[in-house]
Motif scaffolding. Structure first.
Motif, PDB file in Angstrom:
ATOM      1  N   TYR D 282     -56.936 109.490 -33.131  1.00  0.00           N
ATOM      2  CA  TYR D 282     -58.183 110.025 -32.568  1.00  0.00           C
ATOM      3  C   TYR D 282     -58.017 110.365 -31.094  1.00  0.00           C
ATOM      4  CZ  TYR D 282     -60.391 108.986 -36.921  1.00  0.00           C
ATOM      5  OH  TYR D 282     -60.697 108.971 -38.245  1.00  0.00           O
ATOM      6  N   HIS D 328     -55.410 101.825 -43.214  1.00  0.00           N
ATOM      7  CA  HIS D 328     -54.013 102.167 -43.456  1.00  0.00           C
ATOM      8  C   HIS D 328     -53.297 101.142 -44.315  1.00  0.00           C
ATOM      9  CE1 HIS D 328     -53.964 105.647 -40.825  1.00  0.00           C
ATOM     10  NE2 HIS D 328     -54.761 104.961 -40.031  1.00  0.00           N
ATOM     11  N   PHE D 330     -55.201  99.193 -46.897  1.00  0.00           N
ATOM     12  CA  PHE D 330     -56.138  98.697 -47.904  1.00  0.00           C
ATOM     13  C   PHE D 330     -55.415  97.977 -49.029  1.00  0.00           C
ATOM     14  CE2 PHE D 330     -59.445 102.235 -47.064  1.00  0.00           C
ATOM     15  CZ  PHE D 330     -60.232 101.373 -46.349  1.00  0.00           C
ATOM     16  N   GLY D 350     -66.946 109.972 -39.884  1.00  0.00           N
ATOM     17  CA  GLY D 350     -67.269 111.322 -40.342  1.00  0.00           C
ATOM     18  C   GLY D 350     -68.595 111.824 -39.790  1.00  0.00           C
ATOM     19  N   VAL D 357     -69.009 119.446 -35.587  1.00  0.00           N
ATOM     20  CA  VAL D 357     -68.797 120.704 -36.307  1.00  0.00           C
ATOM     21  C   VAL D 357     -70.096 121.523 -36.331  1.00  0.00           C
ATOM     22  CG1 VAL D 357     -68.263 121.703 -38.556  1.00  0.00           C
ATOM     23  CG2 VAL D 357     -66.956 119.748 -37.716  1.00  0.00           C
ATOM     24  N   PHE D 385     -59.757 121.823 -40.612  1.00  0.00           N
ATOM     25  CA  PHE D 385     -60.085 120.462 -40.213  1.00  0.00           C
ATOM     26  C   PHE D 385     -61.171 119.860 -41.096  1.00  0.00           C
ATOM     27  CE2 PHE D 385     -62.260 117.223 -37.758  1.00  0.00           C
ATOM     28  CZ  PHE D 385     -61.183 116.418 -37.425  1.00  0.00           C
ATOM     29  N   GLY D 392     -59.864 112.929 -45.757  1.00  0.00           N
ATOM     30  CA  GLY D 392     -59.832 111.635 -45.064  1.00  0.00           C
ATOM     31  C   GLY D 392     -60.923 110.723 -45.599  1.00  0.00           C
ATOM     32  N   VAL D 393     -62.110 111.278 -45.775  1.00  0.00           N
ATOM     33  CA  VAL D 393     -63.206 110.464 -46.297  1.00  0.00           C
ATOM     34  C   VAL D 393     -62.887 110.009 -47.721  1.00  0.00           C
ATOM     35  CG1 VAL D 393     -65.626 110.512 -46.949  1.00  0.00           C
ATOM     36  CG2 VAL D 393     -64.910 111.514 -44.791  1.00  0.00           C
ATOM     37  N   LEU D 395     -59.914 109.357 -48.787  1.00  0.00           N
ATOM     38  CA  LEU D 395     -58.964 108.249 -48.615  1.00  0.00           C
ATOM     39  C   LEU D 395     -59.676 106.972 -48.213  1.00  0.00           C
ATOM     40  CD1 LEU D 395     -56.184 110.044 -46.562  1.00  0.00           C
ATOM     41  CD2 LEU D 395     -55.845 109.005 -48.782  1.00  0.00           C
ATOM     42  N   HIS D 413     -53.161 115.153 -46.247  1.00  0.00           N
ATOM     43  CA  HIS D 413     -54.333 114.855 -45.402  1.00  0.00           C
ATOM     44  C   HIS D 413     -53.955 114.880 -43.932  1.00  0.00           C
ATOM     45  CE1 HIS D 413     -57.299 112.657 -43.073  1.00  0.00           C
ATOM     46  NE2 HIS D 413     -56.407 111.698 -42.832  1.00  0.00           N
TER      47      HIS D 413
END
Ligand code: HEA
Ligand code: HEA
Ligand SMILES: [Cu+2]
Lengths: 317, 202, 104, 669
Positions: D282, D328, D330, D350, D357, D385, D392-393, D395, D413
């Motif tokens: 990030y 990372h 889980f 998100g 966005v 993106f 990503g969500v 995942l 991803h």
């Protein structure tokens, strides 16, 4: 300068159109390739053969839909705005350079994702809890202990007292409790068609519930990198009927060699081997592996097979 | 090209309505916060590994008088470094230097005792490679010790500069910064004292 | 000299002495508690941790003069965020490492 | 250490690299000597403390590393293009993905980001430099030396091969003896110091060095994003330092933090490294958001929509990103409660991202969208993106991740967010601010070729990888279909993916060509404001003079320059009052940062080869330079008024002059 840019853009329009066709063509081709290589059975994650995998697939689908629900409108709005407000001559779309604030809109787009995340969070929690329990309650589970080695998989069956390398047979329709550890760098035990993976870690005995509903041979692999031979750490999980499973175990007991302590030392050596079967293995092998790598520091909440006298000399209580 | 100015006049930056000194203190403060996170990382590891003694030296075996002594010495040195700053504000250069020297000596005593403690442990076979517990212990406490040693060297440098230049805005600022550092090390030690030693021998 | 005298961290002799005495006391209390086994394990742990936190606060207020300086208190903000992160690191690690081994 | 392994041998590719490195080095040394440029190099670049020049050096380093990381990527894709490929051996492939990941994130994305920080932030806030110019130079050199240390492992000693985050026990001495892993540790450790120092530097710069009339809520959004990223750096990088320190202790001092035996706990490393690693991704994406906020407003000719939300969302991302690291791992069995907590925290990221966005979209809404080069990259960024974020969500839904983890779905991803988010944004930033730094624009036509090839290449390369993930293909395998008779049907999609990688390679080549071409033929910027910009950096000439602002600018709110221009237009015959200059206080150049980082190199190199005497010698050198610096009091100077006047007049004359000649040129063409 403005105009300059516009002219330039125009000048390149042909090129761009051409490129765009090219892009469409390639994407189309891609689509065709994907579809053609797509008998669904190749997409093993999307083709689960057991309740755990199915439960996870359900979550995959739910999350995809929930994401699509926001993403697709966003992209549509995006395309609309870009087309509508392009700076080109004769575009009479409204232009309000000072408009920069709208409480209503802001509430909408803080709000919608919150709701979506709320729903997704709920299903995530639900699934997480479900897959942490045996998939069916009224059948006695079979325990299979898994040890990842460099670079092979060792399976020991505390119930049957047999052992295999690089393949495991399991009875279909019966929940399997895999108990995982490692006597080498950590790996991850993954049989996509039965369900998701779980790390095998030195000194820890990790629980993973899986179950096959249909008989068949399932692809399994290590998913966490362990060095040179990692790419070869594939294994086979063969689901058979309970009767055949029993027969198989009996056959192994009768016909296969025993895994001795020395034999285990051989296995530990870093290399790759083919599938192997053993009629027995040293007593408490799995427990010893776990303990020698630090297992004594943890309380193991679930049993590691029928050897329940796992030492818990853990210093914290 | 352009004339050079002595940094003595570096109460510069009036054009921005703030000065270098204040800027440096803020930056250093933020650095200390990050240093605090570095220590937290080692604390976290220690907390997780403190039972992993592999049948060797445990926290019960710490030398109680040793760490009590270390604690009080560091506490006192934190106080004397404060007194140094007080002297500085009064413009008493000699007194300032004197208190700094006392602080340095106390710091050196602290480091000496710590080295002694480590040496005794090593003699008993409790080395850094004996167990995860000892690795995390030596690393955490050693990291603090290294910070103190660094502070001592730094302070000596400043004492020399003070002797050369006296109390100027620049040296003043440097002293404020090191005293901040010194108090910070004391604050970290409080947690080492509590979490490592007291909770160990408990 | 310069116009920033007012921002300097002064602090008085009195403050230093009070701070010093308090920190001595807050060191001795947990020591006595532990060495004389005065409490049950959990409450003892909690008490000595509280003493440590108090002493930390004393260093901050009496010695490090966290309250002084003009303008926005960026130093205090940095400290608070830093402490939140520090707590996260330590307790996060403890929580996550305190396994129950069951993902599934 | 066995010195017979000092030079990596046995591979034609590496001999090739050896030879070309030697040749290039000799070439550079000779040409510098012939052109008598040594003094120039030392005075103007190596000792500089000017943030603009430091920014340029970061930029060059980043592009170089993009090339190096890209070549790694191409090599991997060649190997994976067909099943049973014999192009690379296992260990070699393992080294390559390790260096690829490490270089791309730590030595490409990070310096690219710092390049933009350096080039833009002081100019946007009306400052003459960063808060600590010398520290800034130290940051650069320390980063650079760290990167070089890491890079020479390719030819000397061998590279690390246990993945870009080097999980133990694999990265412990038992399984990874030798210098490769040490190179990784020391390269990152040394450059990490620089990143942390930059974080402090820019946080303080933004908080304290703004022109006095600029309130926090008037700050340009890029500057805000830098502040947010700096906060995240300050929170995360100390953990990296600590974690690498522990791994060093394990390896050098035979410690047991993460070993299998004697009570070590490898998972502790995983836990700690992601406490840094997650915020790290990030950190690199926040400034990317900042770049786009500037680009979108400028090229929509409109105020940024929802400025307040933009700021809050960035701060929220910076802080919440600290609470997601477990996603990372889980699948490491930390328990259902832990997983659910961190799954939900992850998804929460998100929300602010989405807000950003939407706000960009509505900045364009009712604007006038100019599709310039930077804007082109924004238009590509949005779909890329957003889809990458959505995966990503997906995942983040923990039990679903049990099926994605370490598969090519994950690879897809993160390339989608890293390339679509970070690379696209930084390239956009480069195109956007290029005229400001160098005084000329980059050629649009070549840029467009680069752009489209990147786009096509990207989708062709990474979309199939999602599918491969669903087919059960795991990451970090150098070969497939070979053993145990499994034909999983991965071959066609891998081939397509490799084609895409090559297209990106060609795209990059176009961009290099574009830069070289534009040095000669690029449109010169004589206005200082080629895009009709909104923020302060466009109010001064391009390239900016040494002191940036002859007069510290007066700011009356957001988009200061935009409104100033309007004011100037409205008032008929607006005449800027003749400025009254004052001497400007500047820091002197210093060789200390460079010298110190050379000592760091010695230290790092020594420890890498376990020549401890050399390591400690290096560290002592570092200490001595620091000490010597502390005794230096004569560190600043004033630029006198007449020199400022001369510079300013020259700039003004040049711009009118060039304006004239370039008019003639345009007419002539
Ligand atoms: C720039 C880099 C970057 C960015 C921005 C992100 C963004 C995100 N990432 Fe990613 N990630 C990586 C880089 C990045 N990631 C890397 C490098 C790895 C792997 C490292 C390794 O293992 O080697 C990784 C791995 C990774 C994992 C681990 C998977 C695994 O190992 O099994 C997970 C799991 O949760 C995850 C989640 C997310 C989420 C939820 C976001 C979110 O921040 C995304 C938010 C954005 C959006 C959602 C889109 C826009 C939003 C809207 C339009 C609003 C509405 C949308 C919804 C409500 C859905 N990432
Ligand atoms: C910012 C980060 C970043 C970027 C930009 C990229 C860019 C690319 N990455 Fe990378 N990647 C990572 C970060 C990144 N990656 C990380 C963190 C990992 C995980 C590592 C690990 O597992 O430890 C990874 C892993 C990774 C893998 C998985 C390897 C494996 O697990 O086995 C693959 C495979 O396809 C891949 C491919 C690519 C490609 C094709 C590009 C392309 O975009 C590259 C574009 C190409 C260029 C810019 C080339 C320039 C070169 C030339 C111009 C030379 C021309 C020469 C020829 C054409 C021969 N990457
Ligand atoms: Cu993450």
């Amino acid at each position: 300068m403005f105009k300059n840019l516009i002219n330039k853009t125009k000048g390149n329009f042909e090129v761009r159109k051409w490129i765009r066709y090219g892009k469409t063509a390639i994407l189309g081709l891609l689509g065709v390739m994907i579809l053609s290589s797509c008998d669904r059975s190749k997409y093993i994650v999307l083709d689960p053969k057991g309740p755990v995998g199915q439960e996870e697939l359900r979550l995959i689908i739910i999350s995809t839909i929930l994401c699509a629900v926001v993403i697709i409108p966003v992209l549509a709005i995006f395309v609309y705005i870009v087309v509508r407000y392009r700076n080109k001559p004769g575009n009479n779309a409204p232009y309000e350079p000072e408009w920069d604030d709208s409480k209503v809109l802001e509430v909408v787009w803080w709000g919608i994702p919150i709701v979506i995340i709320g729903i997704l969070g709920f299903y995530t929690a639900k699934t997480a809890i479900n897959v942490s329990k045996p998939p069916v309650k009224d059948v006695t589970p079979v325990v299979v202990q898994v040890t990842s080695l460099d670079w092979k998989w060792l399976f020991t069956y505390p119930g049957q007292k047999i052992a295999t390398v690089n393949y495991a047979e399991i009875p279909a329709g019966v929940p399997i409790q895999f108990v995982l550890t490692s006597d080498a760098p950590m790996n991850s035990f993954w049989v996509p068609q039965l369900g998701g993976q779980e790390y095998t870690m030195p000194g820890m005995a990790m629980g993973l519930w899986l179950q096959a509903n249909k008989t068949g041979n399932y692809y399994g692999s290590g998913a966490s990198f362990t060095g040179t031979g990692f790419a070869h750490m594939k294994f086979r999980v063969k689901a058979v009927s309970q009767a055949n499973f029993n027969k198989w175990a009996a056959r192994l007991k009768k016909n296969s060699p025993a895994l001795t302590s020395d034999g285990y030392e051989d296995l530990v050596r870093p290399n790759t081997v083919k599938e192997l079967s053993f009629s027995s293995y040293p007593k408490n092998l799995f427990e010893d592996i776990v303990n020698k790598n630090g297992g004594t520091y943890y309380d193991h909440p679930h049993h590691m097979g029928d050897d329940r006298h796992m030492q818990t000399t853990s210093t914290h209580h | 090209m352009s004339q050079s100015v002595s940094a003595q006049a570096s109460g510069h930056g009036h054009e921005h309505g703030h000065d270098q000194g204040e800027l440096k203190v803020l930056g250093f403060w933020i650095f200390l916060v990050t240093d605090c996170l570095l220590f937290s990382t080692f604390f976290g590891a220690f907390a997780v590994l403190r039972d992993h003694t592999d049948g060797g030296f445990t926290a019960h075996d710490f030398d109680v008088t040793g760490f009590i002594l270390e604690t009080f010495i560091l506490l006192i040195s934190s106080f004397t470094s404060g007194l140094a700053v007080l002297a500085m504000h009064k413009g008493e250069k000699n007194s300032l230097i004197r208190w700094l020297i006392v602080t340095v000596l106390l710091g050196a005593l602290f480091v000496g005792l710590e080295i002694n403690e480590f040496a005794n442990m090593v003699e008993e076979g409790a080395t850094i490679s004996r167990s995860a517990f000892l690795t995390s212990f030596f690393s955490l406490v050693g990291l603090h010790g290294a910070h103190v040693s660094f502070g001592i060297m730094w302070m000596i440098g400043l004492i020399i500069q003070l002797a050369q230049r006296g109390i100027t805005p620049v040296t003043k600022n440097k002293i404020s910064i090191i005293s901040l550092y010194w108090h910070f090390l004391d604050a970290v030690w409080i947690f080492i004292f509590t979490v490592v030693y007291l909770m160990g021998v408990m | 000299m310069t116009n920033h005298e007012h921002t300097e961290h002064t602090g008085s002799m009195k403050a230093y002495i009070i701070g010093f005495i308090l920190s001595i006391i807050l060191t001795i209390i947990p020591l006595l508690l532990v060495l004389n086994h005065m409490m049950a394990k959990t409450s003892l742990t909690v008490s000595i941790l509280i003493a440590a936190v108090l002493q930390f606060a004393i260093q901050l207020f009496f010695f490090m003069h966290i309250r002084e300086g003009d303008g926005p208190r960026y130093n205090a903000m940095a400290l608070i965020l830093g402490l939140v992160f520090a707590v996260t690191i330590v307790f996060g690690a403890i929580w996550i490492m305190d396994f129950n081994y069951v993902v599934q | 250490m066995n010195t017979s392994h000092f030079f990596v041998t046995g591979d034609p590719m590496i001999y090739g690299a050896d030879v070309s490195i030697v040749l290039v080095t000799i070439g550079i040394l000779v040409s510098l000597t012939m052109l008598k440029k040594w003094g120039w190099l030392w005075r103007e670049w190596i000792t500089t403390v000017d943030h603009k020049k430091i920014g340029i050096m970061y930029l060059l380093a980043a592009l170089l590393m993009l090339f190096r990381g890209g070549v790694d990527a191409i090599l991997m894709r060649i190997q994976l293009a067909v099943p049973n490929s014999q192009f690379l051996a296992s260990d070699h492939y393992n080294e390559i993905f390790t260096t690829h990941g490490t270089i791309m994130i730590l030595f490409m994305a990070m310096p690219f980001m710092f390049a933009l920080f350096n080039i833009v932030v002081p100019l946007q806030i009306g400052a003459r430099d960063v808060a600590y110019p010398l520290l800034n130079a130290i940051s650069f050199w320390v980063f650079f030396i760290g990167a070089m240390l890491f890079n020479i492992s390719f030819v000397i000693g061998g590279s690390a091969s246990s993945g870009w985050l080097s999980y133990p026990p694999l990265s412990e001495t038992t399984f990874s003896p030798g210098p490769g892993q040490n190179f990784w540790i020391w390269g990152i450790q040394i450059s990490g110091i620089g990143s942390l120092a930059s974080g402090i530097n820019f946080a303080v710069t933004i908080l304290k060095m703004r022109t006095p009339s600029m309130r926090l809520r008037d700050m340009p959004l890029f500057t805000w994003s830098v502040l947010a990223a700096s906060i995240a750096i300050l929170g995360a990088f100390p953990i990296l330092t600590g974690t690498l320190g522990m791994l060093t202790i394990d390896r050098m001092l035979d410690g047991h933090f993460f070993t299998m035996t004697k009570g070590g706990n490898p998972m502790m490393y995983v836990n700690l490294i992601w406490m840094w690693g997650h915020p790290e991704v990030y950190i690199v994406v926040l400034p990317a958001f900042g770049v786009f906020s500037e680009v979108v407003a400028t090229f929509s000719k409109k105020r940024t929509f929802g400025y307040g939300s933009m700021v809050y969302s960035m701060i929220a991302i910076a802080v919440v990103s600290y609470y997601t690291w477990v996603h990372h791992f889980f699948t490491m069995g930390a328990g259902v409660d832990v997983n659910i907590t961190f799954a939900i925290c992850t998804m929460i990221i998100g929300i602010p991202t989405g807000v950003k966005v939407f706000n960009w979209l509505f900045t364009m809404y009712r604007g006038r969208i100019e599709i310039s080069q930077p804007m082109l990259w924004f238009l590509a960024f949005v779909p890329t993106f957003v889809i990458g974020g959505a995966t990503g969500v997906m995942l983040a839904a923990a039990p679903a991740d049990y099926q994605y983890h370490n598969s090519y779905f994950l690879i897809a991803h993160f390339h989608q967010v890293l390339i679509g988010g970070v690379v696209f944004a930084y390239l956009a930033g480069m195109y956007y601010w290029f005229p400001k730094i160098f005084g000329f624009e980059l050629n649009y036509t070549l840029g467009k070729w680069g752009f489209w090839l990147w786009q096509i290449g990207f989708y062709v390369c990474f979309m199939p990888q999602y599918a491969l993930g669903f087919m059960g293909m795991t990451r970090r395998i150098y070969i497939y279909n070979q053993t145990e008779g499994w034909d999983m049907g991965w071959a066609p999609l891998n081939l397509i993916s490799s084609v895409g990688a090559f297209l990106m390679g060609v795209a990059f080549a176009f961009q290099v060509w574009q830069i070289l071409y534009s040095i000669k033929y690029g449109k010169r910027d004589f206005t200082g404001d080629p895009w009709d910009g909104r923020t302060l950096e466009w109010s001064i000439p391009s390239p900016a003079p040494l002191y940036n602002f002859a007069i510290i600018p007066e700011v009356k709110g957001r988009d200061a320059w935009w409104y100033k221009k309007q004011e100037m237009q409205q008032e008929e015959g607006y005449e800027q009052e003749t400025p009254k200059y004052e001497p400007i206080h500047m820091p002197k150049n210093s060789g200390m940062p460079f010298i110190m980082s050379c000592f760091f190199f010695v230290a790092g190199f020594g420890f890498t080869f376990e020549w401890h005497w050399m390591g400690f010698l290096g560290l002592i050198g570092v200490a001595i330079t620091l000490y010597a610096r502390s005794f230096q009091y004569n560190t600043d100077y004033f630029i006198p008024v007449d020199e400022i006047e001369r510079t300013e007049n020259a700039l003004r004359n040049r711009s009118t002059l060039i304006q004239k000649t370039s008019m003639e040129e345009t007419l002539g063409r």
